[in-house]
Design a protein around this motif. Sequence first.
Motif, PDB file in Angstrom:
ATOM      1  N   LEU A  30       6.053  -3.859   7.123  1.00 23.82           N
ATOM      2  CA  LEU A  30       5.017  -3.138   5.995  1.00 23.82           C
ATOM      3  C   LEU A  30       6.235  -2.431   5.168  1.00 23.82           C
ATOM      4  O   LEU A  30       7.060  -1.553   5.519  1.00 23.82           O
ATOM      5  CB  LEU A  30       4.245  -2.252   6.480  1.00 23.82           C
ATOM      6  CG  LEU A  30       3.179  -1.251   5.540  1.00 23.82           C
ATOM      7  CD1 LEU A  30       2.619  -2.296   4.626  1.00 23.82           C
ATOM      8  CD2 LEU A  30       2.617  -0.440   6.381  1.00 23.82           C
ATOM      9  N   ILE A  32       6.137   0.147   1.924  1.00 26.48           N
ATOM     10  CA  ILE A  32       5.508   1.285   1.508  1.00 26.48           C
ATOM     11  C   ILE A  32       6.115   1.856   0.220  1.00 26.48           C
ATOM     12  O   ILE A  32       7.380   2.316   0.577  1.00 26.48           O
ATOM     13  CB  ILE A  32       4.815   2.291   2.343  1.00 26.48           C
ATOM     14  CG1 ILE A  32       4.328   1.610   3.583  1.00 26.48           C
ATOM     15  CG2 ILE A  32       4.290   3.286   1.913  1.00 26.48           C
ATOM     16  CD1 ILE A  32       3.611   2.701   4.725  1.00 26.48           C
ATOM     17  N   TYR A  74       2.855  -2.098  -0.321  1.00 26.56           N
ATOM     18  CA  TYR A  74       1.808  -1.237  -0.743  1.00 26.56           C
ATOM     19  C   TYR A  74       2.372  -0.189  -1.378  1.00 26.56           C
ATOM     20  O   TYR A  74       3.418   0.421  -0.925  1.00 26.56           O
ATOM     21  CB  TYR A  74       1.139  -0.659   0.729  1.00 26.56           C
ATOM     22  CG  TYR A  74      -0.145   0.291   0.411  1.00 26.56           C
ATOM     23  CD1 TYR A  74      -1.270  -0.414   0.153  1.00 26.56           C
ATOM     24  CD2 TYR A  74       0.234   1.644   0.445  1.00 26.56           C
ATOM     25  CE1 TYR A  74      -2.342   0.688  -0.104  1.00 26.56           C
ATOM     26  CE2 TYR A  74      -0.764   2.624   0.213  1.00 26.56           C
ATOM     27  CZ  TYR A  74      -2.053   2.084  -0.082  1.00 26.56           C
ATOM     28  OH  TYR A  74      -3.214   2.857  -0.259  1.00 26.56           O
ATOM     29  N   SER A  76       0.892   3.578  -3.553  1.00 27.24           N
ATOM     30  CA  SER A  76      -0.206   4.360  -3.915  1.00 27.24           C
ATOM     31  C   SER A  76       0.653   5.772  -4.175  1.00 27.24           C
ATOM     32  O   SER A  76       1.688   6.103  -3.900  1.00 27.24           O
ATOM     33  CB  SER A  76      -0.936   4.730  -2.574  1.00 27.24           C
ATOM     34  OG  SER A  76      -1.916   5.773  -2.977  1.00 27.24           O
ATOM     35  N   GLU A  81      -3.917   8.366   0.521  1.00 24.40           N
ATOM     36  CA  GLU A  81      -4.038   7.030   1.065  1.00 24.40           C
ATOM     37  C   GLU A  81      -2.734   6.426   1.700  1.00 24.40           C
ATOM     38  O   GLU A  81      -2.639   5.517   2.552  1.00 24.40           O
ATOM     39  CB  GLU A  81      -3.895   6.304  -0.363  1.00 24.40           C
ATOM     40  CG  GLU A  81      -5.494   6.452  -1.051  1.00 24.40           C
ATOM     41  CD  GLU A  81      -5.468   5.920  -2.297  1.00 24.40           C
ATOM     42  OE1 GLU A  81      -6.410   5.912  -2.932  1.00 24.40           O
ATOM     43  OE2 GLU A  81      -4.545   5.199  -3.086  1.00 24.40           O
ATOM     44  N   LEU A  82      -1.553   7.257   1.475  1.00 22.04           N
ATOM     45  CA  LEU A  82      -0.204   6.613   2.190  1.00 22.04           C
ATOM     46  C   LEU A  82      -0.377   6.750   3.716  1.00 22.04           C
ATOM     47  O   LEU A  82      -0.171   6.177   4.637  1.00 22.04           O
ATOM     48  CB  LEU A  82       0.971   7.423   1.567  1.00 22.04           C
ATOM     49  CG  LEU A  82       1.207   6.633  -0.001  1.00 22.04           C
ATOM     50  CD1 LEU A  82       2.281   7.682  -0.522  1.00 22.04           C
ATOM     51  CD2 LEU A  82       1.927   5.408  -0.013  1.00 22.04           C
ATOM     52  N   ASP A  84      -3.376   6.934   5.583  1.00 24.87           N
ATOM     53  CA  ASP A  84      -4.126   6.088   5.835  1.00 24.87           C
ATOM     54  C   ASP A  84      -3.571   4.936   6.205  1.00 24.87           C
ATOM     55  O   ASP A  84      -3.768   4.098   6.985  1.00 24.87           O
ATOM     56  CB  ASP A  84      -5.344   6.164   4.916  1.00 24.87           C
ATOM     57  CG  ASP A  84      -6.446   7.238   4.935  1.00 24.87           C
ATOM     58  OD1 ASP A  84      -6.092   7.804   6.002  1.00 24.87           O
ATOM     59  OD2 ASP A  84      -7.117   7.368   3.981  1.00 24.87           O
ATOM     60  N   ARG A  85      -2.735   4.431   5.183  1.00 28.62           N
ATOM     61  CA  ARG A  85      -2.117   3.071   5.162  1.00 28.62           C
ATOM     62  C   ARG A  85      -1.061   3.138   6.519  1.00 28.62           C
ATOM     63  O   ARG A  85      -0.909   2.028   7.140  1.00 28.62           O
ATOM     64  CB  ARG A  85      -1.312   2.719   3.978  1.00 28.62           C
ATOM     65  CG  ARG A  85      -0.581   1.248   3.773  1.00 28.62           C
ATOM     66  CD  ARG A  85      -1.807   0.357   3.852  1.00 28.62           C
ATOM     67  NE  ARG A  85      -1.458  -1.004   4.057  1.00 28.62           N
ATOM     68  CZ  ARG A  85      -1.284  -1.465   5.462  1.00 28.62           C
ATOM     69  NH1 ARG A  85      -1.658  -0.804   6.449  1.00 28.62           N
ATOM     70  NH2 ARG A  85      -1.079  -2.706   5.429  1.00 28.62           N
ATOM     71  N   ARG A  88      -3.127   2.848   9.421  1.00 24.98           N
ATOM     72  CA  ARG A  88      -3.548   1.577   9.707  1.00 24.98           C
ATOM     73  C   ARG A  88      -2.601   0.489  10.179  1.00 24.98           C
ATOM     74  O   ARG A  88      -2.847  -0.489  10.922  1.00 24.98           O
ATOM     75  CB  ARG A  88      -4.288   1.051   8.211  1.00 24.98           C
ATOM     76  CG  ARG A  88      -5.016  -0.326   8.479  1.00 24.98           C
ATOM     77  CD  ARG A  88      -6.222  -0.371   7.106  1.00 24.98           C
ATOM     78  NE  ARG A  88      -5.558  -0.172   6.036  1.00 24.98           N
ATOM     79  CZ  ARG A  88      -5.403  -1.136   5.155  1.00 24.98           C
ATOM     80  NH1 ARG A  88      -5.165  -2.464   5.440  1.00 24.98           N
ATOM     81  NH2 ARG A  88      -4.758  -0.792   3.718  1.00 24.98           N
ATOM     82  N   ALA A  89      -1.419   0.739   9.827  1.00 21.21           N
ATOM     83  CA  ALA A  89      -0.225  -0.217  10.317  1.00 21.21           C
ATOM     84  C   ALA A  89      -0.416  -0.354  12.015  1.00 21.21           C
ATOM     85  O   ALA A  89       0.102  -1.471  12.370  1.00 21.21           O
ATOM     86  CB  ALA A  89       1.183   0.544   9.842  1.00 21.21           C
TER      87      ALA A  89
END
Length: 173
Positions: A30, A32, A74, A76, A81-82, A84-85, A88-89
């Motif tokens: 991922l 970011i 991703y 943001s 939001e970051l 949350d991302r 989620r990872a």
Amino acid sequence: MFPESGPVWMFRGSETSVTAPKMPGAKNILVIHGPNLNLLGARETRHYGRDTLKAIDLRLKRRAKEGGVRLETYQSNSESELVDRIQRARREAVDFIIINPAAYTHTSVALRDALAAVGIPFVEVHLSNVFARESFRRESYFTDIAVGIISGLGAKAYELALEFALQYSGKRG
Ligand code: DQA
């Protein structure tokens, strides 16, 4: 500890280059990008260069495809939001994160805690040499828990971080 100017490229421990020993490598990566990086290409080009985020992401996706690994990008501008991302990872079994926290590098305990909580190894990336700019940019909430940091090599930093991830052998924390 760091040079006053010029690129900084270091990895923790004895590794000083991306030429790592044979290892399995990350399979689910991922990438970011933090706040204002959506403006790359137009934003303060003397610091960040002329590459757009889209162009950077495209190169990373191409390389990941070549390497047969999954890679998602991703961006943001929002701290929540970051966070949350990143959370989620973990559920998605991401095994390596490449992150440019941008301005949150210097402010965000929340993002640091999220990365520590998920325990996914990550490389901290900066396009500019944060050690050769304003003094507040020398402080990072991430460096001490990162596998390593690449700073000052422009957009190339992401590609170098990806090459490193493709060879990374470490385990999730
Ligand atoms: C940056 C450096 C940060 O200090 C700055 O706030 C950014 C970008 C970089 O890539 O050089 O937004 O992370």
